[in-house]
Design an enzyme around this catalytic site. Structure first.
Site, mmCIF file in Angstrom:
data_model
loop_
_atom_site.group_PDB
_atom_site.id
_atom_site.type_symbol
_atom_site.label_atom_id
_atom_site.label_comp_id
_atom_site.label_asym_id
_atom_site.label_seq_id
_atom_site.Cartn_x
_atom_site.Cartn_y
_atom_site.Cartn_z
ATOM 1 C CB THR A 185 -0.885 0.030 1.257
ATOM 2 O OG1 THR A 185 -0.016 0.101 2.386
ATOM 3 C CG2 THR A 185 -1.747 -1.205 1.357
ATOM 4 C CD GLU A 329 -5.017 -2.541 1.840
ATOM 5 O OE1 GLU A 329 -5.344 -2.068 0.731
ATOM 6 O OE2 GLU A 329 -4.554 -1.859 2.767
ATOM 7 C CE LYS A 437 -18.136 12.810 14.104
ATOM 8 N NZ LYS A 437 -17.713 11.858 15.091
ATOM 9 C CD1 TRP A 442 -18.816 12.124 10.430
ATOM 10 C CD2 TRP A 442 -19.145 10.219 9.297
ATOM 11 N NE1 TRP A 442 -18.266 11.092 11.162
ATOM 12 C CE2 TRP A 442 -18.452 9.922 10.494
ATOM 13 C CE3 TRP A 442 -19.443 9.184 8.416
ATOM 14 C CZ2 TRP A 442 -18.075 8.623 10.826
ATOM 15 C CZ3 TRP A 442 -19.069 7.898 8.750
ATOM 16 C CH2 TRP A 442 -18.381 7.614 9.934
HETATM 17 P P1 ADP Z 1 -3.154 3.683 -3.304
HETATM 18 O O1 ADP Z 1 -3.683 4.570 -2.208
HETATM 19 O O2 ADP Z 1 -1.777 3.257 -3.181
HETATM 20 O O3 ADP Z 1 -3.563 4.130 -4.674
HETATM 21 P P2 ADP Z 1 -5.196 1.733 -3.454
HETATM 22 O O4 ADP Z 1 -5.345 1.655 -4.916
HETATM 23 O O5 ADP Z 1 -5.238 0.482 -2.692
HETATM 24 O O6 ADP Z 1 -3.871 2.336 -3.067
HETATM 25 O O7 ADP Z 1 -6.255 2.762 -2.896
HETATM 26 C C1 ADP Z 1 -7.515 2.290 -2.561
HETATM 27 C C2 ADP Z 1 -8.377 3.422 -2.116
HETATM 28 O O8 ADP Z 1 -8.685 4.299 -3.196
HETATM 29 C C3 ADP Z 1 -9.719 2.965 -1.630
HETATM 30 O O9 ADP Z 1 -9.668 2.477 -0.306
HETATM 31 C C4 ADP Z 1 -10.540 4.235 -1.766
HETATM 32 O O10 ADP Z 1 -10.324 5.125 -0.696
HETATM 33 C C5 ADP Z 1 -9.976 4.863 -3.001
HETATM 34 N N1 ADP Z 1 -10.826 4.547 -4.147
HETATM 35 C C6 ADP Z 1 -10.683 3.580 -5.040
HETATM 36 N N2 ADP Z 1 -11.644 3.612 -5.960
HETATM 37 C C7 ADP Z 1 -12.467 4.634 -5.633
HETATM 38 C C8 ADP Z 1 -13.665 5.195 -6.183
HETATM 39 N N3 ADP Z 1 -14.197 4.739 -7.303
HETATM 40 N N4 ADP Z 1 -14.227 6.241 -5.536
HETATM 41 C C9 ADP Z 1 -13.679 6.748 -4.416
HETATM 42 N N5 ADP Z 1 -12.552 6.275 -3.863
HETATM 43 C C10 ADP Z 1 -11.953 5.239 -4.453
#
Ligand code: ADP
Length: 541
Positions: A185, A329, A437, A442
């Protein structure tokens, strides 16, 4: 009862064998890192992958060893994608945009024995070479002619290594539950965390992703993953496309709209990337008056996709948008916005509203939302809660952590906040850490941002909470205007007001020339808050 079905271990070598045997002639067109556009097919990719497995074994690689791979999206990357696990080793994807300290940390933490890197990325490894504790060899993914001079000792030339092998090789047999890949991550807070995918989880995930309500690929598709293979398990496309026998177009390292447009014209029917890539592409198409003659579908995820992007793709170019949500994940796909009958039955505006959600999960992904005390929240499309996931390709424990990443009932806290509607469509409203918040309630930062980017003069927007003595926090919008006259802040807030209650409307609009981004192109709100604090930002009274 006697067992009557075969034991068929779900290992990823079977995916590339299937592509080579049943779809041998499907083309893979690539913009090579060396420059020219190259062409190969699944049969050749498999044969090259076998040679790479042999080459790795000749260098002493043994099952379970970790190989770091830092490479752009090219067909050679596919040889590596299968050659590494084919040797029983583990493919650790490395994002070249990570900070040096993060790269050092993850390479040492995963104990990478060998690095396979594109030749233009050699300087990145040179810069950190003396801090790498476990790397024995660096293989440069090019031919002799393009091998760079380097201070790294004994660089190995990829094409020479492969040329020495005969390709007559049985994949190293491994248990389906053994590791196949690692992706960290991005670690915006604390150290990056390693997610280890198994052969089984990757194969099941690819099967899941290939279904019509997910990516819906077929052997008639030509797929261009703009999303890098090193980002979140390459959104599974590296496994799903050969499993289905699609043709591929690989854009290499040129991420400009001009470069991507050139590659789209190799008959691409399906493509995938984060929203920012498409916002720039749509501006480019409009400015140059270009068409997208072959493109049918585009999957957009990684961050919330603005409504205007969905609308423009669909109405102006006839390209269907699949808004998706996922995370490293989760291998990574969690939900994709395809239409269930309830959505098909809506009018155009209703369907577009539905596409503002990230859709519904496939079989093998289970979701729920809870409040802070763990009480499950209703699926009314209004009540937001912490989003939890379970599944066959969802992390159980991060690499080298002492305890599981799931609660006692096996639920993984995604760190996202979402609503779910009665039809099971999930709308991501925030990251837990980015939630604003105000007065105990929220406010969705994502919804504020989406409303702001609907303004024609807004290129990018970030909504963040600023501490407030009475309300706890108040939202503000930080906006990057597109080139030209600065938009009127009032107009932006009026747009927001169309969708929000009065108390949810930001107290201020701050214009900046750029927003800080993470290595995967997302707005870094942590960094943004630091910048504003350092500049002594104060809420208007
Ligand atoms: P990185 O932060 O390294 O890019 P990830 O690809 O695992 O890692 O990031 C996942 C996160 O991206 C999700 O937990 C979410 O917060 C955000 N995310 C992914 N797709 C969407 C979406 N369509 N809309 C809003 N947030 C998204």
């Amino acid at each position: 009862m006697t067992v009557v079905m075969q034991d068929f271990p779900l290992t990823v070598d079977k995916i590339i064998d299937h592509a080579a045997k049943y779809h041998p002639n499907r083309k893979l067109v690539s913009r090579s890192v060396e420059g020219p556009i190259t062409e190969t097919n699944w049969l050749n990719v498999r044969n090259q992958a076998k040679k790479l497995s042999q080459g790795l074994i000749s260098l002493g690689v043994r099952p379970g060893n970790v190989i770091g791979v830092m490479a752009w999206n090219t067909s050679r990357h596919f040889e590596v994608w299968y050659g590494v696990p084919g040797a029983g080793a583990v493919n650790h994807t490395l994002n070249p945009r990570l900070f040096a300290e993060q790269l050092i940390y993850i390479i040492n933490h995963a104990e990478d024995r060998i690095l396979l890197i594109d030749f233009d990325l050699v300087p990145i490894i040179e810069g950190i070479w003396d801090k790498l504790e476990t790397v024995e060899n660096v293989i440069v993914m090019t031919d002799r002619e393009h091998m760079p001079e380097s201070s790294i000792p004994n660089l190995i030339c990829y094409e020479e290594l492969l040329a020495k092998q005969d390709g007559i090789f049985d994949w190293v047999a491994v248990d389906e539950n053994s590791p196949c890949g690692i992706c960290y991550t991005s670690g915006t807070t604390g150290d990056p965390k390693g997610v280890v995918y198994t052969h089984r989880s990757n194969t099941l995930h690819a099967l899941t992703c290939s279904s019509p309500d997910m990516l819906g690929l077929s052997s008639n598709d030509t797929v261009m993953p703009v999303v890098p293979l090193f980002h979140a398990n390459g959104w599974s496309i590296g496994y799903t496309a050969p499993m289905i026998g699609s043709s591929m177009v690989m854009p290499g390292r040129d991420m400009t709209s001009e470069g991507l447009y050139e590659m789209l014209n190799f008959g691409v029917t399906f493509t995938a990337a984060v929203p920012t890539i498409w916002m720039l592409m749509l501006q480019h198409l409009k400015a140059k008056n270009l068409e997208l003659p072959t493109l049918e579908r585009v999957i957009i995820g990684g961050a919330s996709c603005p409504r205007a992007v969905i609308e423009t793709f669909q109405n102006d170019y006839g390209v269907q948008v699949l808004h998706a949500w996922g995370m490293t994940e989760m291998s990574p796909l969690g939900t994709v916005c395809t239409f269930k009958p309830e959505v098909t039955a809506l009018d155009d505006a209703g369907r577009l509203d539905a596409q503002g959600t990230t859709g519904h999960p496939p079989f093998s992904v289970d979701l729920r939302i809870t409040d802070d005390n763990g009480a499950e929240q209703p699926w009314d499309g209004e009540t937001s809660g912490k989003l939890w996931a379970k599944g066959a390709a969802v992390v159980q424990r991060y690499l080298k952590h002492d305890s599981d990443a799931v609660d006692k009932d096996g639920w993984f806290d995604t760190g996202d906040v979402a609503t779910i509607n009665p039809d099971g469509y999930v709308r991501i409203t925030d990251r837990s850490k980015d939630v604003i918040k105000s007065g105990g309630e929220w406010i969705s930062s994502i919804a504020l941002e989406n409303a702001a980017v609907a303004h024609p003069q807004v290129a990018e927007a970030a909504a963040i909470g600023i501490p407030h003595p009475k309300w706890d926090e108040r939202p503000i919008l930080v906006v990057v205007p597109i080139d030209g006259p600065k938009p009127d802040p009032r107009e932006i807030l009026d747009l927001v007001a169309e969708h929000f209650a009065k108390w949810q409307i930001p107290d201020d609009v701050v214009f900046v020339s750029e927003l800080p981004h993470t290595a995967t192109g997302k707005i870094s709100k942590l960094e943004l808050r630091k910048i504003l604090t350092a500049q002594g930002y104060k809420l208007p009274q």
